[in-house]
Motif scaffolding. Structure first.
Motif, PDB file in Angstrom:
ATOM      1  N   GLU A   1       9.881   3.189   2.723  1.00 26.66           N
ATOM      2  CA  GLU A   1       8.619   3.940   2.783  1.00 26.66           C
ATOM      3  C   GLU A   1       8.863   5.431   2.569  1.00 26.66           C
ATOM      4  OE1 GLU A   1       7.057   2.922   6.591  1.00 26.66           O
ATOM      5  OE2 GLU A   1       6.092   1.079   5.886  1.00 26.66           O
ATOM      6  N   GLY A   2       9.912   5.949   3.196  1.00 23.91           N
ATOM      7  CA  GLY A   2      10.230   7.365   3.037  1.00 23.91           C
ATOM      8  C   GLY A   2      10.615   7.708   1.613  1.00 23.91           C
ATOM      9  N   LEU A   3      11.426   6.865   0.994  1.00 22.49           N
ATOM     10  CA  LEU A   3      11.820   7.095  -0.392  1.00 22.49           C
ATOM     11  C   LEU A   3      10.620   7.019  -1.329  1.00 22.49           C
ATOM     12  CD1 LEU A   3      15.148   5.051  -0.535  1.00 22.49           C
ATOM     13  CD2 LEU A   3      14.924   7.541  -0.644  1.00 22.49           C
ATOM     14  N   ASN A   4       9.757   6.054  -1.091  1.00 18.82           N
ATOM     15  CA  ASN A   4       8.570   5.932  -1.933  1.00 18.82           C
ATOM     16  C   ASN A   4       7.684   7.176  -1.825  1.00 18.82           C
ATOM     17  OD1 ASN A   4       9.215   3.409  -2.971  1.00 18.82           O
ATOM     18  ND2 ASN A   4       8.128   2.299  -1.365  1.00 18.82           N
ATOM     19  N   GLN A   5       7.597   7.755  -0.637  1.00 18.07           N
ATOM     20  CA  GLN A   5       6.775   8.947  -0.446  1.00 18.07           C
ATOM     21  C   GLN A   5       7.281  10.134  -1.261  1.00 18.07           C
ATOM     22  OE1 GLN A   5       5.606  10.110   3.564  1.00 18.07           O
ATOM     23  NE2 GLN A   5       5.744   7.999   4.255  1.00 18.07           N
ATOM     24  N   ILE A   6       8.586  10.171  -1.517  1.00 15.14           N
ATOM     25  CA  ILE A   6       9.138  11.296  -2.291  1.00 15.14           C
ATOM     26  C   ILE A   6       9.445  10.891  -3.736  1.00 15.14           C
ATOM     27  CG2 ILE A   6      10.059  12.445  -0.258  1.00 15.14           C
ATOM     28  CD1 ILE A   6      12.798  11.332  -0.914  1.00 15.14           C
ATOM     29  N   GLY A   7       8.969   9.712  -4.125  1.00 11.65           N
ATOM     30  CA  GLY A   7       9.069   9.303  -5.520  1.00 11.65           C
ATOM     31  C   GLY A   7      10.431   8.818  -5.955  1.00 11.65           C
ATOM     32  N   VAL A   8      11.203   8.249  -5.026  1.00 10.88           N
ATOM     33  CA  VAL A   8      12.523   7.708  -5.346  1.00 10.88           C
ATOM     34  C   VAL A   8      12.512   6.203  -5.090  1.00 10.88           C
ATOM     35  CG1 VAL A   8      14.988   7.737  -4.810  1.00 10.88           C
ATOM     36  CG2 VAL A   8      13.681   9.869  -4.770  1.00 10.88           C
ATOM     37  N   ALA A   9      12.759   5.411  -6.114  1.00  7.83           N
ATOM     38  CA  ALA A   9      12.819   3.959  -5.953  1.00  7.83           C
ATOM     39  C   ALA A   9      14.104   3.594  -5.207  1.00  7.83           C
ATOM     40  CB  ALA A   9      12.787   3.271  -7.306  1.00  7.83           C
ATOM     41  N   PRO A  10      14.024   2.765  -4.173  1.00  6.33           N
ATOM     42  CA  PRO A  10      15.227   2.446  -3.390  1.00  6.33           C
ATOM     43  C   PRO A  10      16.334   1.802  -4.209  1.00  6.33           C
ATOM     44  CG  PRO A  10      13.372   1.024  -2.789  1.00  6.33           C
ATOM     45  CD  PRO A  10      12.825   2.114  -3.617  1.00  6.33           C
ATOM     46  N   GLU A  11      15.974   1.056  -5.252  1.00  4.41           N
ATOM     47  CA  GLU A  11      16.995   0.433  -6.093  1.00  4.41           C
ATOM     48  C   GLU A  11      17.724   1.459  -6.959  1.00  4.41           C
ATOM     49  OE1 GLU A  11      12.973  -0.198  -8.163  1.00  4.41           O
ATOM     50  OE2 GLU A  11      13.776  -0.310  -6.105  1.00  4.41           O
ATOM     51  N   LYS A  12      17.205   2.686  -7.007  1.00  6.95           N
ATOM     52  CA  LYS A  12      17.851   3.751  -7.770  1.00  6.95           C
ATOM     53  C   LYS A  12      18.862   4.546  -6.946  1.00  6.95           C
ATOM     54  CE  LYS A  12      15.567   3.168 -11.660  1.00  6.95           C
ATOM     55  NZ  LYS A  12      16.257   2.750 -12.905  1.00  6.95           N
ATOM     56  N   LEU A  13      18.990   4.229  -5.667  1.00  2.74           N
ATOM     57  CA  LEU A  13      19.968   4.923  -4.835  1.00  2.74           C
ATOM     58  C   LEU A  13      21.376   4.659  -5.355  1.00  2.74           C
ATOM     59  CD1 LEU A  13      18.869   4.402  -1.115  1.00  2.74           C
ATOM     60  CD2 LEU A  13      18.949   6.568  -2.367  1.00  2.74           C
ATOM     61  N   ASP A  14      22.157   5.709  -5.457  1.00  2.99           N
ATOM     62  CA  ASP A  14      23.535   5.572  -5.922  1.00  2.99           C
ATOM     63  C   ASP A  14      24.507   5.300  -4.782  1.00  2.99           C
ATOM     64  OD1 ASP A  14      23.334   6.262  -8.857  1.00  2.99           O
ATOM     65  OD2 ASP A  14      22.415   8.041  -7.992  1.00  2.99           O
ATOM     66  N   ALA A  15      24.175   5.734  -3.571  1.00  5.60           N
ATOM     67  CA  ALA A  15      25.125   5.572  -2.463  1.00  5.60           C
ATOM     68  C   ALA A  15      24.478   5.964  -1.144  1.00  5.60           C
ATOM     69  CB  ALA A  15      26.373   6.429  -2.688  1.00  5.60           C
ATOM     70  N   ILE A  16      25.059   5.418  -0.070  1.00  9.46           N
ATOM     71  CA  ILE A  16      24.782   5.873   1.293  1.00  9.46           C
ATOM     72  C   ILE A  16      26.095   6.397   1.859  1.00  9.46           C
ATOM     73  CG2 ILE A  16      24.057   5.248   3.628  1.00  9.46           C
ATOM     74  CD1 ILE A  16      22.471   2.923   2.376  1.00  9.46           C
ATOM     75  N   PHE A  17      26.104   7.649   2.284  1.00 10.58           N
ATOM     76  CA  PHE A  17      27.265   8.231   2.952  1.00 10.58           C
ATOM     77  C   PHE A  17      26.982   8.255   4.451  1.00 10.58           C
ATOM     78  CE2 PHE A  17      27.979   9.573  -1.330  1.00 10.58           C
ATOM     79  CZ  PHE A  17      29.362   9.708  -1.454  1.00 10.58           C
ATOM     80  N   VAL A  18      27.932   7.765   5.230  1.00 14.33           N
ATOM     81  CA  VAL A  18      27.715   7.598   6.667  1.00 14.33           C
ATOM     82  C   VAL A  18      28.596   8.571   7.440  1.00 14.33           C
ATOM     83  CG1 VAL A  18      27.688   5.955   8.576  1.00 14.33           C
ATOM     84  CG2 VAL A  18      27.237   5.166   6.244  1.00 14.33           C
ATOM     85  N   THR A  19      27.993   9.238   8.421  1.00 14.90           N
ATOM     86  CA  THR A  19      28.737  10.212   9.219  1.00 14.90           C
ATOM     87  C   THR A  19      29.600   9.544  10.285  1.00 14.90           C
ATOM     88  OG1 THR A  19      26.854  10.495  10.725  1.00 14.90           O
ATOM     89  CG2 THR A  19      27.024  12.017   8.848  1.00 14.90           C
ATOM     90  N   HIS A  20      29.045   8.525  10.950  1.00 13.33           N
ATOM     91  CA  HIS A  20      29.798   7.795  11.981  1.00 13.33           C
ATOM     92  C   HIS A  20      29.037   6.523  12.330  1.00 13.33           C
ATOM     93  CE1 HIS A  20      26.932  10.216  14.237  1.00 13.33           C
ATOM     94  NE2 HIS A  20      27.159   9.510  15.322  1.00 13.33           N
TER      95      HIS A  20
END
Length: 264
Positions: free
Chosen positions: A37-56
């Motif tokens: 929902e958050g990605l859609n609100q800013i116009g980014v398709a979730p399938e277009k995500l290149d990566a998730i970087f995790v802090t911990h």
């Protein structure tokens, strides 16, 4: 560069950073539904995500990872200690090991045009890191869940155009609150969380000609308020720098809805 805090707080954290071609998340500590929902609100398709970087590996930073990997095949980058923690909590086996990539402190990773650099922080987790992201001469620095800052942290965040810094708690609210003594000690320790005043002191060290926007992030639901954090940090900066007007735009990242998109 574009930055949006999709969620920030002790109950869940997820930050979007990207440009016209590349899109990443820093942490995925909310549900897949809320991330989408958050990605859609800013116009980014979730399938277009290149990566998730995790802090911990704490749950408020990894809650949505399993479903994001399962539904969209998003690659996950984290330190070895954090990856071990993610796998231990993946009791349903949703995360394919082929989607996990190890990063190392002070060694940058390129995601298309985005240069992502992890750097060590002090927190009670296995192998926690903060991240900076650079592209086309612009820099975003992110530092939450750190009990203290030192010259190493300042060096890695210096020169940022946009900062997301922890302002977790008001010390008086925490000390007078209902948390058990051992939890108060943990939060106040050098491996806990930054107070409003500490966040203000860190911002003083980082304020310069390049800094244009700063988000106060990871606020405690029980021991802080957005307006209190804003005023405390602002006053700390005014007092230390001897000014009466902030030299950058200061905002508070909200817990349950996306922030405004900041575009450089």
């Amino acid at each position: 560069m574009r930055v949006c805090s999709i969620a920030s707080g002790s109950s869940g954290n997820c930050i979007y950073v990207g440009d016209e071609k590349n899109h990443i998340l820093i942490d995925a500590g909310i549900s897949r539904k809320r991330i989408v929902e958050g990605l859609n609100q800013i116009g980014v398709a979730p399938e277009k995500l290149d990566a998730i970087f995790v802090t911990h590996e704490h749950s408020d930073h990894i809650q949505g990872i399993g479903m994001m990997v399962k539904m969209f095949g998003t690659p996950v980058f984290a330190t070895g200690g954090t990856l071990d923690g993610i796998c231990l909590k993946d009791t349903k086996g949703m995360i394919s090991k082929e989607k996990l990539y190890q990063v190392y402190s002070d060694e940058s990773v390129w995601i298309g045009n985005l240069k992502v650099t992890p750097f060590r922080m002090s927190h009670d987790a296995a192998e926690p890191v903060c991240y900076s992201v650079e592209s086309a001469g612009q820099k975003v620095g992110m530092a939450t869940d750190l009990g203290m800052f030192d010259e190493y942290i300042v060096e890695h965040l210096a020169g940022s155009d946009i900062l997301l810094l922890e302002a977790n708690h008001d010390i008086s609210m925490l000390e007078a609150g209902k948390y058990p003594y051992h939890l108060k000690c943990r939060i106040l320790s050098s491996r806990g969380h930054l107070s409003n005043e500490a966040s203000g002191r860190l911002l003083c060290r980082l304020s310069g000609n390049r800094l244009r926007y700063a988000f106060l992030a990871h606020l405690s639901k029980e021991n802080n308020y957005p307006q209190l954090a804003y005023e405390a940090v602002k006053c700390q900066i005014w007092e230390e720098m001897g000014i009466n007007k902030l030299p950058f735009e200061l905002m508070v990242a909200e817990r349950d809805k996306p922030s405004q998109m900041v575009v450089l």
